[in-house]
Design a protein around this motif. Structure first.
Motif, PDB file in Angstrom:
ATOM      1  N   LEU A 328       0.820  -1.215   0.000  1.00  0.00           N
ATOM      2  CA  LEU A 328       0.000   0.000   0.000  1.00  0.00           C
ATOM      3  C   LEU A 328       0.852   1.262   0.000  1.00  0.00           C
ATOM      4  O   LEU A 328       0.633   2.180  -0.804  1.00  0.00           O
ATOM      5  CB  LEU A 328      -0.931  -0.002   1.226  1.00  0.00           C
ATOM      6  N   ASP A 329       1.848   1.305   0.884  1.00  0.00           N
ATOM      7  CA  ASP A 329       2.693   2.508   0.984  1.00  0.00           C
ATOM      8  C   ASP A 329       3.506   2.730  -0.283  1.00  0.00           C
ATOM      9  O   ASP A 329       3.770   3.875  -0.673  1.00  0.00           O
ATOM     10  CB  ASP A 329       3.624   2.403   2.195  1.00  0.00           C
ATOM     11  N   THR A 339      -2.052   8.468   1.312  1.00  0.00           N
ATOM     12  CA  THR A 339      -2.620   7.201   1.774  1.00  0.00           C
ATOM     13  C   THR A 339      -4.087   7.342   2.169  1.00  0.00           C
ATOM     14  O   THR A 339      -4.865   6.397   2.009  1.00  0.00           O
ATOM     15  CB  THR A 339      -1.823   6.652   2.960  1.00  0.00           C
ATOM     16  N   TYR A 340      -4.485   8.508   2.694  1.00  0.00           N
ATOM     17  CA  TYR A 340      -5.875   8.657   3.117  1.00  0.00           C
ATOM     18  C   TYR A 340      -6.832   8.646   1.916  1.00  0.00           C
ATOM     19  O   TYR A 340      -8.014   8.327   2.055  1.00  0.00           O
ATOM     20  CB  TYR A 340      -6.062   9.932   3.951  1.00  0.00           C
ATOM     21  N   SER A 343      -6.803   4.441  -0.074  1.00  0.00           N
ATOM     22  CA  SER A 343      -7.632   3.319   0.378  1.00  0.00           C
ATOM     23  C   SER A 343      -8.995   3.297  -0.322  1.00  0.00           C
ATOM     24  O   SER A 343      -9.469   2.246  -0.756  1.00  0.00           O
ATOM     25  CB  SER A 343      -7.821   3.379   1.894  1.00  0.00           C
ATOM     26  N   SER A 344      -9.604   4.480  -0.433  1.00  0.00           N
ATOM     27  CA  SER A 344     -10.916   4.534  -1.079  1.00  0.00           C
ATOM     28  C   SER A 344     -10.807   4.260  -2.584  1.00  0.00           C
ATOM     29  O   SER A 344     -11.691   3.645  -3.183  1.00  0.00           O
ATOM     30  CB  SER A 344     -11.574   5.898  -0.836  1.00  0.00           C
ATOM     31  N   LEU A 346      -8.554   2.309  -4.014  1.00  0.00           N
ATOM     32  CA  LEU A 346      -8.338   0.873  -4.168  1.00  0.00           C
ATOM     33  C   LEU A 346      -9.639   0.103  -3.966  1.00  0.00           C
ATOM     34  O   LEU A 346      -9.878  -0.919  -4.619  1.00  0.00           O
ATOM     35  CB  LEU A 346      -7.275   0.399  -3.173  1.00  0.00           C
ATOM     36  N   LEU A 347     -10.477   0.587  -3.066  1.00  0.00           N
ATOM     37  CA  LEU A 347     -11.772  -0.054  -2.858  1.00  0.00           C
ATOM     38  C   LEU A 347     -12.627   0.046  -4.124  1.00  0.00           C
ATOM     39  O   LEU A 347     -13.282  -0.926  -4.528  1.00  0.00           O
ATOM     40  CB  LEU A 347     -12.498   0.585  -1.670  1.00  0.00           C
ATOM     41  N   PRO A 357      -7.223  -7.162  -2.850  1.00  0.00           N
ATOM     42  CA  PRO A 357      -6.304  -7.021  -1.715  1.00  0.00           C
ATOM     43  C   PRO A 357      -5.690  -8.364  -1.333  1.00  0.00           C
ATOM     44  O   PRO A 357      -6.301  -9.415  -1.531  1.00  0.00           O
ATOM     45  CB  PRO A 357      -7.217  -6.496  -0.606  1.00  0.00           C
ATOM     46  N   LYS A 361      -1.397  -5.749   3.640  1.00  0.00           N
ATOM     47  CA  LYS A 361      -1.590  -4.478   2.921  1.00  0.00           C
ATOM     48  C   LYS A 361      -0.979  -4.486   1.526  1.00  0.00           C
ATOM     49  O   LYS A 361      -0.444  -3.504   1.043  1.00  0.00           O
ATOM     50  CB  LYS A 361      -1.028  -3.300   3.741  1.00  0.00           C
TER      51      LYS A 361
END
Length: 366
Positions: A328-329, A339-340, A343-344, A346-347, A357, A361
């Protein structure tokens, strides 16, 4: 790499309050490691986990002076190194969230070989353990694996020597800097290891082999390989710590069983009994579980039909298409997406059937 960037990485390494995970978070949020020390402290303080203590360590002038000294040593001695976002950084280790942001290396190491295994165990090796280790590596030689260990007494040096005897690459991960060697009696093996692989360390040139450094070293041994093999171990020991770390990374762990009355089989027997390791009887067990007996086929990536991607989604798709599964990073850094927000995104990609996923991570294309 530009000196300014390397100096910034060294300053991060020297900041005691900044571990590798927090260092990566800083890099992700700021966008480039060179910019961290140009940012105003009040801006960095807005990042989760960056408090007053961390900022004091980051901007400590003594750390800067020490980083400058280490930079000069690296230049003067032509020390090779790998940054965790560089292509020459070990791929398996890159996927571990707490992997070192910088590795120093010596010798002729080639990270392109995917068949990489770590072999560790007690320093008080028995003849049973020695014979098993030598036979195992000899029987695996036809698959041309890379043998990783910690250059210590017992199982470690036995694994390195067996790799060299079977013309295999071997990597020794050190718990100290390159200006010294531990144990000193193993100095005679340095040239042989360098010819058939080399040495890795995250520690600066003058750092001593302190107890805590061996524990840090273990995560590199566990993370750099596809699997970790415990030859012999007492009920407690550093090799069991390495096994625990490997399990936390979702790596395969193997243990050699022994008699219940043998002191240095207790650790291995417990790993097997508690389902924390595969029982290892022969090289064939490793070959089958790691699928070395199956000829690798080139990956085919299906085109996503009728799926519209926005700019950020396309960046992520292109990255995963080119490099395969990523942390993820790392995705955040490579795609320059905070990063904030990531996540959305990637969803949404998962809902569109583009990505999926993985444990730890990690993400890859569906």
């Amino acid at each position: 790499m530009k000196e300014e960037k390397l100096l910034a990485i060294l300053r991060l390494q020297k900041s005691k309050a900044v571990g590798d995970i927090l260092a990566k978070k800083l890099i992700v949020n700021v966008g480039d490691v060179s910019q961290i020390f140009k940012e105003k402290p009040q801006n960095l303080a807005k990042i989760n986990g960056i408090g007053k203590n961390v900022l004091n360590h980051l901007f400590d002038k003594e750390n800067l002076e020490k980083a400058l000294d280490e930079l000069q040593y690296i230049k003067k001695n032509n020390i090779k190194y790998s940054y965790f976002l560089d292509e020459d950084y070990p791929e398996n280790l890159q996927h571990c969230i707490d992997s070192p942001i910088l590795l120093f290396k010596d010798g002729a190491i080639d990270f392109s070989n995917k068949k990489m295994i770590s072999i560790v165990g007690t320093r008080n090796m028995s003849s049973y353990g020695r014979d098993f280790c030598n036979t195992l590596i000899k029987d695996l030689a036809t698959y041309n694996p890379v043998i990783v260990s910690g250059f210590a007494y017992g199982v470690d040096i036995c694994a390195h020597k067996a790799a060299i005897e079977n013309n295999l690459q071997t990597i020794a991960v050190l718990a100290h800097g390159f200006d010294q060697i531990y144990p000193k009696v193993h100095k005679k093996y340095i040239n042989d290891v360098n010819k058939k692989g080399g040495f890795l360390t995250e520690f600066w040139h003058d750092e001593a082999p302190l107890r805590e450094n061996f524990l840090k070293r273990n995560r590199i041994v566990a993370g750099i390989s596809k699997a970790t093999i415990i030859i012999e171990s007492a009920a407690k020991g550093g090799s069991l710590v390495t096994a625990d770390i490997a399990n936390s990374y979702n790596k395969d762990v193997f243990a050699v069983p022994g008699r219940t009355t043998d002191l240095y089989s207790k650790g291995c027997n417990h790993l097997i009994k508690s389902n924390n390791a595969f029982l290892l009887n022969s090289a064939e067990d490793i070959v089958k579980i790691l699928n070395w007996d199956i000829q690798e086929k080139p990956k085919t990536i299906q085109k996503q039909l009728f799926v519209e991607l926005d700019e950020n989604e396309q960046k992520i798709y292109d990255l995963l298409h080119a490099k395969g599964q990523q942390l993820l990073d790392v995705i955040a850094l490579e795609c320059n997406i905070p990063t904030y927000q990531l996540s959305s995104i990637l969803l949404q990609l998962e809902l569109k059937g583009v990505t999926k996923p993985l444990p730890g991570k990690m993400f890859e294309l569906s």
